[in-house]
Motif scaffolding. Structure first.
Motif, short mmCIF file in Angstrom:
data_model
loop_
_atom_site.label_atom_id
_atom_site.label_comp_id
_atom_site.label_asym_id
_atom_site.label_seq_id
_atom_site.Cartn_x
_atom_site.Cartn_y
_atom_site.Cartn_z
N ASP A 1 -29.63 60.36 -2.59
CA ASP A 1 -31.06 60.20 -2.70
C ASP A 1 -31.55 59.37 -3.61
OD1 ASP A 1 -31.28 62.01 -0.50
OD2 ASP A 1 -31.58 63.71 -1.65
N LEU A 2 -30.97 58.77 -4.45
CA LEU A 2 -31.24 57.65 -5.39
C LEU A 2 -31.07 56.42 -4.67
CD1 LEU A 2 -29.42 58.89 -8.65
CD2 LEU A 2 -32.03 59.12 -7.99
N GLU A 3 -32.10 55.48 -4.93
CA GLU A 3 -32.08 54.06 -4.61
C GLU A 3 -31.57 53.23 -5.51
OE1 GLU A 3 -33.10 53.35 -1.40
OE2 GLU A 3 -33.80 55.33 -0.98
N VAL A 4 -30.59 52.28 -5.15
CA VAL A 4 -29.94 51.55 -6.12
C VAL A 4 -30.13 50.09 -5.91
CG1 VAL A 4 -27.78 50.95 -6.77
CG2 VAL A 4 -27.98 53.25 -5.62
N ALA A 5 -30.19 49.36 -7.11
CA ALA A 5 -30.07 48.09 -7.31
C ALA A 5 -29.01 47.74 -8.21
CB ALA A 5 -31.61 47.76 -7.99
N ILE A 6 -28.66 46.51 -7.91
CA ILE A 6 -27.48 45.89 -8.79
C ILE A 6 -28.16 44.76 -9.68
CG2 ILE A 6 -25.50 44.52 -8.72
CD1 ILE A 6 -24.84 45.94 -6.03
N TYR A 7 -28.15 44.84 -10.84
CA TYR A 7 -28.41 43.78 -11.83
C TYR A 7 -27.45 42.81 -12.21
CZ TYR A 7 -29.72 41.55 -16.49
OH TYR A 7 -29.95 40.92 -17.58
N GLY A 8 -27.50 41.65 -12.03
CA GLY A 8 -26.30 40.61 -12.41
C GLY A 8 -26.91 39.31 -12.34
N GLY A 9 -26.02 38.30 -12.97
CA GLY A 9 -26.31 36.90 -13.14
C GLY A 9 -25.02 36.28 -12.54
N SER A 10 -24.60 35.50 -13.80
CA SER A 10 -23.33 34.40 -13.60
C SER A 10 -22.42 35.17 -13.31
CB SER A 10 -23.29 33.72 -14.77
OG SER A 10 -23.07 34.39 -16.17
N LEU A 11 -22.03 36.40 -13.88
CA LEU A 11 -20.52 36.91 -13.48
C LEU A 11 -20.52 37.44 -12.11
CD1 LEU A 11 -18.11 38.17 -14.56
CD2 LEU A 11 -19.29 40.41 -14.94
N LEU A 12 -21.88 37.94 -11.70
CA LEU A 12 -21.97 38.50 -10.15
C LEU A 12 -21.74 36.93 -9.27
CD1 LEU A 12 -22.66 40.89 -8.64
CD2 LEU A 12 -24.70 40.50 -8.55
N LYS A 13 -22.32 35.98 -9.69
CA LYS A 13 -22.36 35.08 -8.56
C LYS A 13 -20.64 34.33 -8.70
CE LYS A 13 -26.71 33.37 -10.24
NZ LYS A 13 -27.68 32.23 -10.99
N GLU A 14 -20.14 34.24 -9.77
CA GLU A 14 -18.81 33.58 -9.80
C GLU A 14 -17.96 34.57 -9.11
OE1 GLU A 14 -18.06 33.50 -13.94
OE2 GLU A 14 -19.52 31.93 -14.23
N GLN A 15 -18.13 35.90 -9.07
CA GLN A 15 -16.94 37.11 -8.60
C GLN A 15 -17.38 36.95 -7.02
OE1 GLN A 15 -16.85 40.59 -10.53
NE2 GLN A 15 -15.80 39.68 -12.50
N ILE A 16 -18.50 36.98 -6.73
CA ILE A 16 -18.76 37.15 -5.12
C ILE A 16 -18.46 35.69 -4.58
CG2 ILE A 16 -20.73 36.90 -3.59
CD1 ILE A 16 -22.01 39.27 -5.18
N ASN A 17 -18.80 34.70 -5.41
CA ASN A 17 -18.26 33.08 -4.78
C ASN A 17 -18.62 32.89 -3.63
OD1 ASN A 17 -16.89 30.77 -5.26
ND2 ASN A 17 -14.79 31.43 -4.35
N GLY A 18 -19.81 33.15 -3.12
CA GLY A 18 -20.38 32.67 -1.71
C GLY A 18 -20.03 33.70 -0.61
N ASP A 19 -19.18 34.65 -0.85
CA ASP A 19 -18.69 35.55 0.27
C ASP A 19 -19.71 36.72 0.58
OD1 ASP A 19 -16.34 34.21 0.33
OD2 ASP A 19 -15.66 35.66 -1.12
N TYR A 20 -19.63 37.56 1.61
CA TYR A 20 -20.55 38.24 2.07
C TYR A 20 -19.84 39.68 1.80
CZ TYR A 20 -23.08 41.85 4.85
OH TYR A 20 -23.63 42.88 5.19
N TYR A 21 -20.37 40.61 1.13
CA TYR A 21 -19.89 42.00 0.67
C TYR A 21 -20.90 42.89 1.29
CZ TYR A 21 -16.64 39.79 -2.11
OH TYR A 21 -15.29 39.05 -2.92
N GLY A 22 -20.71 43.54 2.27
CA GLY A 22 -21.63 44.51 2.92
C GLY A 22 -22.03 45.88 1.96
N ASP A 23 -21.23 46.36 1.43
CA ASP A 23 -21.62 47.63 0.53
C ASP A 23 -22.51 47.00 -0.59
OD1 ASP A 23 -19.63 46.02 -0.80
OD2 ASP A 23 -18.92 48.04 -1.77
#
Length: 236
Positions: free
Chosen positions: A116-138
């Motif tokens: 019942d809680l609404e979630v946001a993910i806070y991130g910058g350079s670390l998040l960008k580097e680790q995702i690396n242009g991919d798609y993560y559905g969750d």
């Protein structure tokens, strides 16, 4: 103070002198650090939550995620954030030791135990580097709270999030009621929608139980006979 500034984020490191002045300045909502890792609880969180809500500010809590023990961390976060149904929470993803698996585990725990809680993910350079242009559905099921200090157009992992929702564009805003510089955030939408985004979502009150009819039953039992009366499955 920028006209586009609608939200600030705080921790015990910030000094708050007057939440009424914060609200009067046009700030819509506040994110405040609640917890970090498995044991740290921000000592200013609870008192400031009450003060901010009392003057009409929207309120969200964030957790600084550390590597490992994501389930234990989220359990501590939910227990200490004390938020109403439908409120906005954020996972602060900037510890360089964290991996996307930590983030996946945290989201999985919240989905199973605090849906019942609404979630946001806070991130910058670390998040960008680790995702690396991919798609993560969750990850895409949560809102993106982007950290990118620039006056121009920010960059973010667009394959996972076509748009950012909240953008932390500076750590040096000046806001009445806050002593010293504070993080400034813009919302990708109207101020009214920003307030709705923070939540909480209000539940319709449950209808009272009203007796539709009274059933009167008179029983005359012979002397020495013990009666047991059951009404709607309950012995009376």
């Amino acid at each position: 103070m920028s006209d586009e500034l609608v939200a600030i984020d705080l921790s015990h490191h910030n000094t708050v002198s007057d939440f009424q002045a914060v609200a009067d300045s046009g700030i819509v909502g506040v994110f405040h650090k609640a917890t970090e890792g498995t044991s740290f609880v921000d000592a200013m969180y609870a008192s400031r939550q009450a003060e901010a809500l009392a003057v009409g500010l929207k309120w969200g809590a964030y957790h600084f995620l550390r590597h490992g023990d994501a389930a234990e961390q989220m359990a501590s976060f939910v227990a200490n954030s004390c938020l109403a149904w439908g409120s906005r929470v954020a996972i602060d993803y900037e510890d360089p030791d964290c991996t996307l698996e930590d983030l996946h585990d945290a989201l999985e725990w919240l989905g199973a135990n605090a849906p019942d809680l609404e979630v946001a993910i806070y991130g910058g350079s670390l998040l960008k580097e680790q995702i690396n242009g991919d798609y993560y559905g969750d990850l895409a099921q949560s809102a993106l709270w982007l950290a990118h200090y620039t006056e121009g157009t920010p960059s973010w992992p667009k394959n996972t999030w076509p748009q950012w929702t909240l953008w932390q564009y500076t750590d040096s805003e000046t806001v009445p009621g806050i002593d010293g510089p504070v993080d400034g955030n813009r919302f990708n939408g109207s101020r009214e929608n920003c307030a709705l985004w923070f939540g909480p979502v209000e539940r319709a009150p449950e209808a009272p139980v009203v007796a539709l009819a009274t059933v009167k039953i008179e029983i005359t039992a012979p002397e020495g006979v013990e009666l047991e009366i059951v009404v709607n499955g309950t012995a009376r």
